[in-house]
Design a protein around this motif. Structure first.
Motif, PDB file in Angstrom:
ATOM      1  N   LEU A 112      25.042  43.218  46.719  1.00 41.89           N
ATOM      2  CA  LEU A 112      24.763  44.400  45.900  1.00 41.89           C
ATOM      3  C   LEU A 112      24.063  44.075  44.585  1.00 41.89           C
ATOM      4  CD1 LEU A 112      28.136  46.332  46.358  1.00 41.89           C
ATOM      5  CD2 LEU A 112      25.933  46.896  47.400  1.00 41.89           C
ATOM      6  N   PHE A 113      24.458  42.957  43.941  1.00 39.47           N
ATOM      7  CA  PHE A 113      23.999  42.685  42.582  1.00 39.47           C
ATOM      8  C   PHE A 113      23.191  41.400  42.432  1.00 39.47           C
ATOM      9  CE2 PHE A 113      27.888  45.211  42.245  1.00 39.47           C
ATOM     10  CZ  PHE A 113      27.466  46.255  41.420  1.00 39.47           C
ATOM     11  N   GLY A 114      23.087  40.614  43.484  1.00 42.62           N
ATOM     12  CA  GLY A 114      22.314  39.394  43.403  1.00 42.62           C
ATOM     13  C   GLY A 114      23.041  38.286  42.664  1.00 42.62           C
ATOM     14  N   ALA A 115      22.272  37.293  42.191  1.00 43.17           N
ATOM     15  CA  ALA A 115      22.855  36.109  41.562  1.00 43.17           C
ATOM     16  C   ALA A 115      23.626  36.447  40.293  1.00 43.17           C
ATOM     17  CB  ALA A 115      21.747  35.102  41.242  1.00 43.17           C
ATOM     18  N   ALA A 116      23.161  37.439  39.523  1.00 44.17           N
ATOM     19  CA  ALA A 116      23.856  37.817  38.284  1.00 44.17           C
ATOM     20  C   ALA A 116      25.260  38.321  38.582  1.00 44.17           C
ATOM     21  CB  ALA A 116      23.056  38.885  37.544  1.00 44.17           C
ATOM     22  N   GLY A 117      25.394  39.127  39.608  1.00 45.26           N
ATOM     23  CA  GLY A 117      26.707  39.637  39.987  1.00 45.26           C
ATOM     24  C   GLY A 117      27.591  38.570  40.594  1.00 45.26           C
ATOM     25  N   ARG A 248      31.712  46.349  34.981  1.00 51.67           N
ATOM     26  CA  ARG A 248      32.635  47.448  35.314  1.00 51.67           C
ATOM     27  C   ARG A 248      32.510  47.825  36.789  1.00 51.67           C
ATOM     28  NH1 ARG A 248      31.074  49.580  30.056  1.00 51.67           N
ATOM     29  NH2 ARG A 248      32.872  49.424  28.645  1.00 51.67           N
ATOM     30  N   HIS A 249      31.285  47.935  37.257  1.00 49.77           N
ATOM     31  CA  HIS A 249      31.064  48.276  38.663  1.00 49.77           C
ATOM     32  C   HIS A 249      31.657  47.214  39.584  1.00 49.77           C
ATOM     33  CE1 HIS A 249      27.319  50.863  37.466  1.00 49.77           C
ATOM     34  NE2 HIS A 249      28.466  51.426  37.147  1.00 49.77           N
ATOM     35  N   ILE A 250      31.465  45.955  39.220  1.00 53.38           N
ATOM     36  CA  ILE A 250      31.992  44.862  40.034  1.00 53.38           C
ATOM     37  C   ILE A 250      33.513  44.895  40.061  1.00 53.38           C
ATOM     38  CG2 ILE A 250      32.213  42.343  40.170  1.00 53.38           C
ATOM     39  CD1 ILE A 250      29.327  42.169  39.138  1.00 53.38           C
ATOM     40  N   MET A 251      34.140  45.165  38.919  1.00 52.74           N
ATOM     41  CA  MET A 251      35.603  45.265  38.857  1.00 52.74           C
ATOM     42  C   MET A 251      36.120  46.306  39.848  1.00 52.74           C
ATOM     43  SD  MET A 251      36.407  45.187  34.782  1.00 52.74           S
ATOM     44  CE  MET A 251      36.452  43.677  33.825  1.00 52.74           C
ATOM     45  N   ILE A 252      35.509  47.471  39.839  1.00 54.71           N
ATOM     46  CA  ILE A 252      35.976  48.571  40.693  1.00 54.71           C
ATOM     47  C   ILE A 252      35.771  48.222  42.169  1.00 54.71           C
ATOM     48  CG2 ILE A 252      35.639  51.000  41.295  1.00 54.71           C
ATOM     49  CD1 ILE A 252      34.676  51.372  38.352  1.00 54.71           C
ATOM     50  N   ILE A 253      34.603  47.676  42.489  1.00 57.10           N
ATOM     51  CA  ILE A 253      34.303  47.349  43.883  1.00 57.10           C
ATOM     52  C   ILE A 253      35.235  46.253  44.399  1.00 57.10           C
ATOM     53  CG2 ILE A 253      32.556  46.330  45.399  1.00 57.10           C
ATOM     54  CD1 ILE A 253      30.453  47.806  43.676  1.00 57.10           C
ATOM     55  N   VAL A 254      35.472  45.232  43.588  1.00 56.33           N
ATOM     56  CA  VAL A 254      36.370  44.144  43.998  1.00 56.33           C
ATOM     57  C   VAL A 254      37.786  44.666  44.207  1.00 56.33           C
ATOM     58  CG1 VAL A 254      37.509  42.064  43.149  1.00 56.33           C
ATOM     59  CG2 VAL A 254      35.037  42.247  43.026  1.00 56.33           C
ATOM     60  N   ALA A 255      38.225  45.591  43.339  1.00 56.00           N
ATOM     61  CA  ALA A 255      39.571  46.161  43.471  1.00 56.00           C
ATOM     62  C   ALA A 255      39.721  46.969  44.755  1.00 56.00           C
ATOM     63  CB  ALA A 255      39.888  47.044  42.267  1.00 56.00           C
ATOM     64  N   ALA A 256      38.609  47.444  45.314  1.00 56.53           N
ATOM     65  CA  ALA A 256      38.645  48.237  46.544  1.00 56.53           C
ATOM     66  C   ALA A 256      38.597  47.381  47.798  1.00 56.53           C
ATOM     67  CB  ALA A 256      37.473  49.221  46.556  1.00 56.53           C
ATOM     68  N   MET A 257      38.536  46.062  47.627  1.00 61.63           N
ATOM     69  CA  MET A 257      38.509  45.171  48.785  1.00 61.63           C
ATOM     70  C   MET A 257      39.835  45.226  49.543  1.00 61.63           C
ATOM     71  SD  MET A 257      35.618  43.723  49.142  1.00 61.63           S
ATOM     72  CE  MET A 257      34.177  44.220  48.174  1.00 61.63           C
ATOM     73  N   PRO A 258      39.813  44.933  50.841  1.00 61.07           N
ATOM     74  CA  PRO A 258      41.050  44.967  51.639  1.00 61.07           C
ATOM     75  C   PRO A 258      42.028  43.869  51.243  1.00 61.07           C
ATOM     76  CG  PRO A 258      39.237  44.058  52.917  1.00 61.07           C
ATOM     77  CD  PRO A 258      38.635  44.588  51.661  1.00 61.07           C
ATOM     78  N   THR A 259      43.186  43.898  51.852  1.00 59.70           N
ATOM     79  CA  THR A 259      44.249  42.941  51.553  1.00 59.70           C
ATOM     80  C   THR A 259      43.792  41.508  51.813  1.00 59.70           C
ATOM     81  OG1 THR A 259      45.868  44.599  52.209  1.00 59.70           O
ATOM     82  CG2 THR A 259      46.639  42.331  52.071  1.00 59.70           C
ATOM     83  N   ALA A 260      44.153  40.606  50.904  1.00 62.79           N
ATOM     84  CA  ALA A 260      43.752  39.202  51.017  1.00 62.79           C
ATOM     85  C   ALA A 260      44.389  38.547  52.235  1.00 62.79           C
ATOM     86  CB  ALA A 260      44.146  38.446  49.748  1.00 62.79           C
TER      87      ALA A 260
END
Length: 300
Positions: A112-117, A248-260
């Protein structure tokens, strides 16, 4: 199609473990023990040894810890009203409070965000590793039917080599202790094998699950917490931290990931509702094919 290209190989590894268990009836716990005690410490050591610590580490690590503790608090509230046992509560925490931001979340963020993300995704992965090998193991041991609650849990965390792998990696980096190429190559060999071994173990555990025994009502609550409540809490936390819009966007998207996937390994090791936790991992990963694009639509 790019998102499916990330997801399908992950499911392929789960299927490999599933087929292997159905055909050979392997000892799942022995393989889980090997991954947890022999392989994962090298993965964690490499992560902490190689990471470049900046001020963003503090903010993102704070975010990871507060998000985890917030979800644990929600689970305790639900457990109080539903009269869950200690084992059930601990299993729910393992299934709901830890996200797969390593072998799943990191490739998605890069897509989604490339190398920066990717740099921020790695920071979050490091924080999540530390949280899982302390808080995650604590609750896995606390919920063990063979243990005696908090005392067993604290001892389990102290005995866990993953914790010392993280400490050693951090010390080696800050003291600037160099490692030879041959040593790093050996560490990389074991570390690179850890994640697929964990995922294969999850597939093996799924092959042992009886659909009749799954607590679907409890599983629905766990999935709601992991895939909906977690990103909502992450949104509120991201507003309170002095980070940029992309972070901020990365935080939200990562939090929506499935169970580890690691939580299945912990649940297996301590016999803390392994069928429930592994079911939550697999089904949340499957549902993320639907839920993550919805998160993308509202966030991006």
């Amino acid at each position: 199609m790019g998102f499916l290209g990330v997801l399908l190989p992950i499911f392929g590894i789960f299927v490999l473990g599933f087929i292997g268990q159905k055909k050979f009836n392997l000892d799942t716990k022995s393989i889980s023990t090997m991954a947890l005690y022999l392989m994962s410490p090298f993965l964690v050591f490499r992560t902490f040894y190689s990471a470049e610590f900046t001020i963003n580490y503090f903010y993102l690590f704070l975010f990871t810890v507060v998000l985890c503790l917030s979800l644990i608090l929600v689970v305790y509230i639900i457990s109080f009203f539903r009269n869950y046992t200690v084992t059930e509560t601990s299993g729910m925490i393992l299934a709901s409070a830890f996200m797969n931001n390593g072998n799943y979340g990191t490739p998605v963020i890069f897509l989604l965000f490339g190398a920066a993300g990717l740099d921020y995704a790695i920071i979050l992965m490091v924080g999540q590793q530390l949280v899982m090998c302390t808080i995650g193991i604590y609750f896995a041991a606390k919920g063990s039917p063979e243990g005696n609650g908090v005392q067993t849990a604290i001892k389990a965390v102290c005995r866990m080599p993953i914790v010392y792998g993280a400490i050693a990696g951090t010390v080696f980096q800050f003291v600037n202790i160099p490692l030879s190429n041959s040593v790093m190559e050996a560490i990389n060999l074991v570390a690179n094998a850890a994640i697929p071994t964990i995922m294969i173990t999850l597939g093996m555990q799924l092959a042992n699950i009886s659909l009749k025994k799954i607590a679907y009502r409890k599983l629905s609550v766990s999935l709601l917490l992991k895939l909906a409540v977690s990103p909502a809490i992450a949104f509120l936390l991201s507003l309170a931290l002095p980070v940029g819009e992309m972070v901020r966007h990365i935080m939200i998207i990562v939090a929506a990931m499935p169970t580890a996937a690691n939580t299945t390994m912990y649940a297996l090791q301590f016999n803390t509702e392994p069928e429930f936790v592994s079911s939550a991992t697999f089904i949340s990963t499957s549902l993320s094919l639907i839920t993550l694009p919805i998160i993308f639509f509202f966030v991006l």
